[in-house]
Design an enzyme around this catalytic site. Structure first.
Site, PDB file in Angstrom:
ATOM      1  N   VAL A 418      81.038  -2.676 -44.856  1.00 62.84           N
ATOM      2  CA  VAL A 418      79.931  -2.943 -45.777  1.00 62.84           C
ATOM      3  C   VAL A 418      79.064  -1.691 -45.931  1.00 62.84           C
ATOM      4  O   VAL A 418      78.815  -0.955 -44.965  1.00 62.84           O
ATOM      5  CB  VAL A 418      79.085  -4.123 -45.254  1.00 62.84           C
ATOM      6  CG1 VAL A 418      77.962  -4.453 -46.227  1.00 62.84           C
ATOM      7  CG2 VAL A 418      79.972  -5.332 -45.027  1.00 62.84           C
ATOM      8  N   HIS A 419      78.614  -1.479 -47.157  1.00 56.43           N
ATOM      9  CA  HIS A 419      77.769  -0.326 -47.487  1.00 56.43           C
ATOM     10  C   HIS A 419      76.334  -0.633 -47.014  1.00 56.43           C
ATOM     11  O   HIS A 419      75.491  -1.092 -47.779  1.00 56.43           O
ATOM     12  CB  HIS A 419      77.798  -0.079 -48.998  1.00 56.43           C
ATOM     13  CG  HIS A 419      77.041   1.141 -49.427  1.00 56.43           C
ATOM     14  ND1 HIS A 419      77.619   2.386 -49.526  1.00 56.43           N
ATOM     15  CD2 HIS A 419      75.744   1.315 -49.792  1.00 56.43           C
ATOM     16  CE1 HIS A 419      76.732   3.269 -49.935  1.00 56.43           C
ATOM     17  NE2 HIS A 419      75.574   2.631 -50.108  1.00 56.43           N
ATOM     18  N   HIS A 420      76.059  -0.325 -45.738  1.00 56.75           N
ATOM     19  CA  HIS A 420      74.766  -0.671 -45.137  1.00 56.75           C
ATOM     20  C   HIS A 420      74.577   0.213 -43.909  1.00 56.75           C
ATOM     21  O   HIS A 420      75.372   0.183 -42.972  1.00 56.75           O
ATOM     22  CB  HIS A 420      74.758  -2.152 -44.747  1.00 56.75           C
ATOM     23  CG  HIS A 420      73.416  -2.674 -44.385  1.00 56.75           C
ATOM     24  ND1 HIS A 420      72.884  -2.577 -43.120  1.00 56.75           N
ATOM     25  CD2 HIS A 420      72.485  -3.321 -45.132  1.00 56.75           C
ATOM     26  CE1 HIS A 420      71.693  -3.151 -43.090  1.00 56.75           C
ATOM     27  NE2 HIS A 420      71.423  -3.597 -44.299  1.00 56.75           N
ATOM     28  N   ARG A 469      83.178   1.838 -47.532  1.00 57.10           N
ATOM     29  CA  ARG A 469      81.732   2.085 -47.498  1.00 57.10           C
ATOM     30  C   ARG A 469      81.257   2.915 -48.690  1.00 57.10           C
ATOM     31  O   ARG A 469      80.134   2.750 -49.152  1.00 57.10           O
ATOM     32  CB  ARG A 469      81.353   2.816 -46.209  1.00 57.10           C
ATOM     33  CG  ARG A 469      81.608   2.022 -44.949  1.00 57.10           C
ATOM     34  CD  ARG A 469      81.151   2.821 -43.732  1.00 57.10           C
ATOM     35  NE  ARG A 469      81.630   2.196 -42.518  1.00 57.10           N
ATOM     36  CZ  ARG A 469      82.804   2.462 -41.962  1.00 57.10           C
ATOM     37  NH1 ARG A 469      83.600   3.348 -42.541  1.00 57.10           N
ATOM     38  NH2 ARG A 469      83.171   1.861 -40.864  1.00 57.10           N
ATOM     39  N   THR A 475      81.024  -3.100 -52.092  1.00 51.40           N
ATOM     40  CA  THR A 475      80.680  -3.488 -50.719  1.00 51.40           C
ATOM     41  C   THR A 475      79.188  -3.509 -50.403  1.00 51.40           C
ATOM     42  O   THR A 475      78.821  -3.801 -49.265  1.00 51.40           O
ATOM     43  CB  THR A 475      81.369  -2.546 -49.726  1.00 51.40           C
ATOM     44  OG1 THR A 475      80.949  -1.195 -49.986  1.00 51.40           O
ATOM     45  CG2 THR A 475      82.879  -2.652 -49.826  1.00 51.40           C
TER      46      THR A 475
END
Length: 522
Positions: A418-420, A469, A475
């Site tokens: 996940v892009h976080h 990511r 994402t």
């Protein structure tokens, strides 16, 4: 053929016309003609395919009051055996089909967990804990977060929010610096908005007004919320046209946020604000503002029409709202109005990307509207909006061509890159600079921290999803998208049935509580 009941008739070698008799009828004791349109109705089993009874067939009991005898003559043993083989084959084929239906996996059998909406709601709510900034609560279920943004407060302006997203390789900011939020030490500029940010003001007014209803038992706090909402609404709706506008119109207000969260207008936010203020205060002047400035359909106004019709002069705008809401809800089902992926995901903004945030919100609104119709016991206005809600969430939670749950942590297969920033950088006590954090962004390994409950942006228009990511259009989760997710999950969650309700309708909706301060029709 004799006409007396209970008579016995046999085939003879000749008849009055000289032709051999091959098939005959027998009159049953019930006075009905026994079928003999086929040669197999005149067969006598005489070649020991089954054991013979010691007492003969005459000793067997009949389903009728008296037994009826008739002789069957085999004319061609080869055809009879073929008949038996075919019959046995058909019976075995039917048995095999039944076994396949019972024991083979069904199409959606592996998504049974997607029906567990209680688990989904709880997980979706934890995502908001992962998004908190400032002093982090010690009892949070998210253990890979801590205090962050503690230096955001500007000593001169006394603001404690916002950041920077300007492009510039030499200036670290929230976009180009891959650090954990707990380790941010770069400058995070503050934007200040005046009365011209009518869109932001409208959203804040609506939130304060709705919160006053939620916390109505705390009368002091509820009144403070209403007072602040009314003051801000007055500022945002002044007659002076210079005092109204969107936050993106002013550099000092919009700042870098315009690059990511642009605003196209403010009228709908002020209508939304006036509607909630009416519910919070019962003051029809706010509803009058809605009536004169109304341009868009709202499910909230439709609820007012259905369950608390105020009559003149509001019936026209409420009826218009209802008709437009009907059209919007039904358009979700129309392939002519909105496109859908082959897997069934509705594409409300096909050129925008991140489709799940829009489909989740559409699922919430359509389910809520469907519940309104159920409470009214209305069938003539339904167009299947409750069906679209179920389909969208089955899609989001795993019933899609990729066979992936787009909510992290839910089901057996979900995005793990996940892009976080908090999720993809380890919480190991080590300080990572912006450059050092870059290696975590480019890593091919799954995120070291599971961002439970986060709904990612979703697939493309071909149902294809890239779990990487550096692909935020696939994402990246957001607060706004998870808000729609939580709302829809709660709307779809089956409430406990009320045994005292003879009609069995208890949809978890407080039908009248929201109108406790609203006046009745004259």
């Amino acid at each position: 053929m004799p006409s007396s009941l209970g008579s016995r008739t046999k085939a003879s070698s000749s008849d009055t016309d000289g032709c051999p008799v091959r098939f005959v009828h027998t009159i049953s004791e019930a006075g009905r003609l026994l079928p003999s349109a086929s040669r197999w109705n005149s067969i006598e089993i005489d070649f020991n395919l089954v054991p013979q009874s010691a007492n003969g067939y005459d000793s067997l009991s009949s389903r009728y009051s008296k037994s009826v005898d008739y002789d069957l003559i085999i004319t061609d043993r080869k055809y009879f055996k073929r008949f038996l083989y075919i019959s046995v084959s058909i019976a075995l084929a039917i048995l095999l089909l039944v076994l396949l239906i019972l024991f083979l996996p069904r199409k959606h059998a592996n998504h049974g967990s997607s029906q567990n909406l209680t688990l989904a709601v709880n997980q979706a709510l934890t995502f908001f804990d992962a998004q908190k900034s400032g002093q982090y609560p010690s009892n949070s279920p998210i253990k890979f977060r801590g205090d962050s943004g503690m230096h955001d407060q500007d000593s001169s302006q006394k603001h404690d929010l916002v950041g920077s997203g300007r492009n510039g390789a030499n200036i670290p900011n929230d976009i180009n610096c891959w650090q954990r939020p707990e380790q941010m030490n770069y400058a995070r500029p503050v934007s200040s908005c005046g009365t011209t940010a009518s869109d932001l003001a409208g959203e804040i007014v609506a939130a304060l007004s709705a919160a006053s209803l939620v916390f109505k038992e705390d009368t002091v706090y509820s009144k403070d919320l209403v007072a602040a909402a009314e003051k801000l609404f007055d500022l945002a709706t002044k007659d002076d046209p210079k005092s109204q506008g969107t936050y993106t119109m002013v550099d000092a207000c919009g700042g870098d946020g315009r690059t990511f969260y642009n605003s196209s207008g403010y009228e709908d936010e002020l209508v939304w604000a006036g509607t909630w203020l009416f519910f919070a205060t019962g003051n029809t002047s706010y509803l009058e503002y809605v009536r004169t400035g109304y341009k868009t359909a709202e499910v909230l106004l439709t609820r007012l029409l259905y369950f608390h019709d105020l009559g003149y002069p509001f019936e026209d705008v409420l009826a218009s709202s209802s008709n437009m809401t009907d059209s919007v809800m039904c358009s979700y089902l129309s392939d002519h109005k909105f496109n859908k992926t082959r897997g069934g995901l509705i594409l409300l903004k096909p050129d925008y990307g991140t489709p799940l945030q829009f489909s989740a919100t559409a699922a919430f609104l359509s389910k809520l509207y469907s519940d309104y119709l159920d409470l009214m016991r209305s069938t003539g206005r339904r167009c299947g909006s409750d069906v679209i809600s179920q389909k969208m969430f089955l899609y989001i939670l795993g019933d899609n061509p990729m066979k992936i749950s787009y909510m992290v942590g839910f089901g057996d297969h979900f995005p793990n890159k996940v892009h976080h920033r908090s999720a993809w950088i380890p919480w190991d006590g080590q300080l990572y600079s912006c450059a050092e954090g870059e290696r975590w962004r480019m890593s091919v390994d799954p995120n070291p921290n599971v961002l439970s409950g986060a709904m990612v942006a979703g697939p493309d228009q071909f149902d294809h999803f890239i779990d990487e990511r550096d692909q935020p259009l696939f994402t990246e989760p957001t607060i706004s998208s998870n808000a729609g997710l939580v709302a829809a999950l709660i709307a779809l969650h089956d409430p406990h049935r009320n045994p005292s309700d003879s009609n069995g309708i208890n949809l978890g909706i407080d039908q009248t509580g929201i109108f406790r301060l609203a006046p009745t029709a004259p």
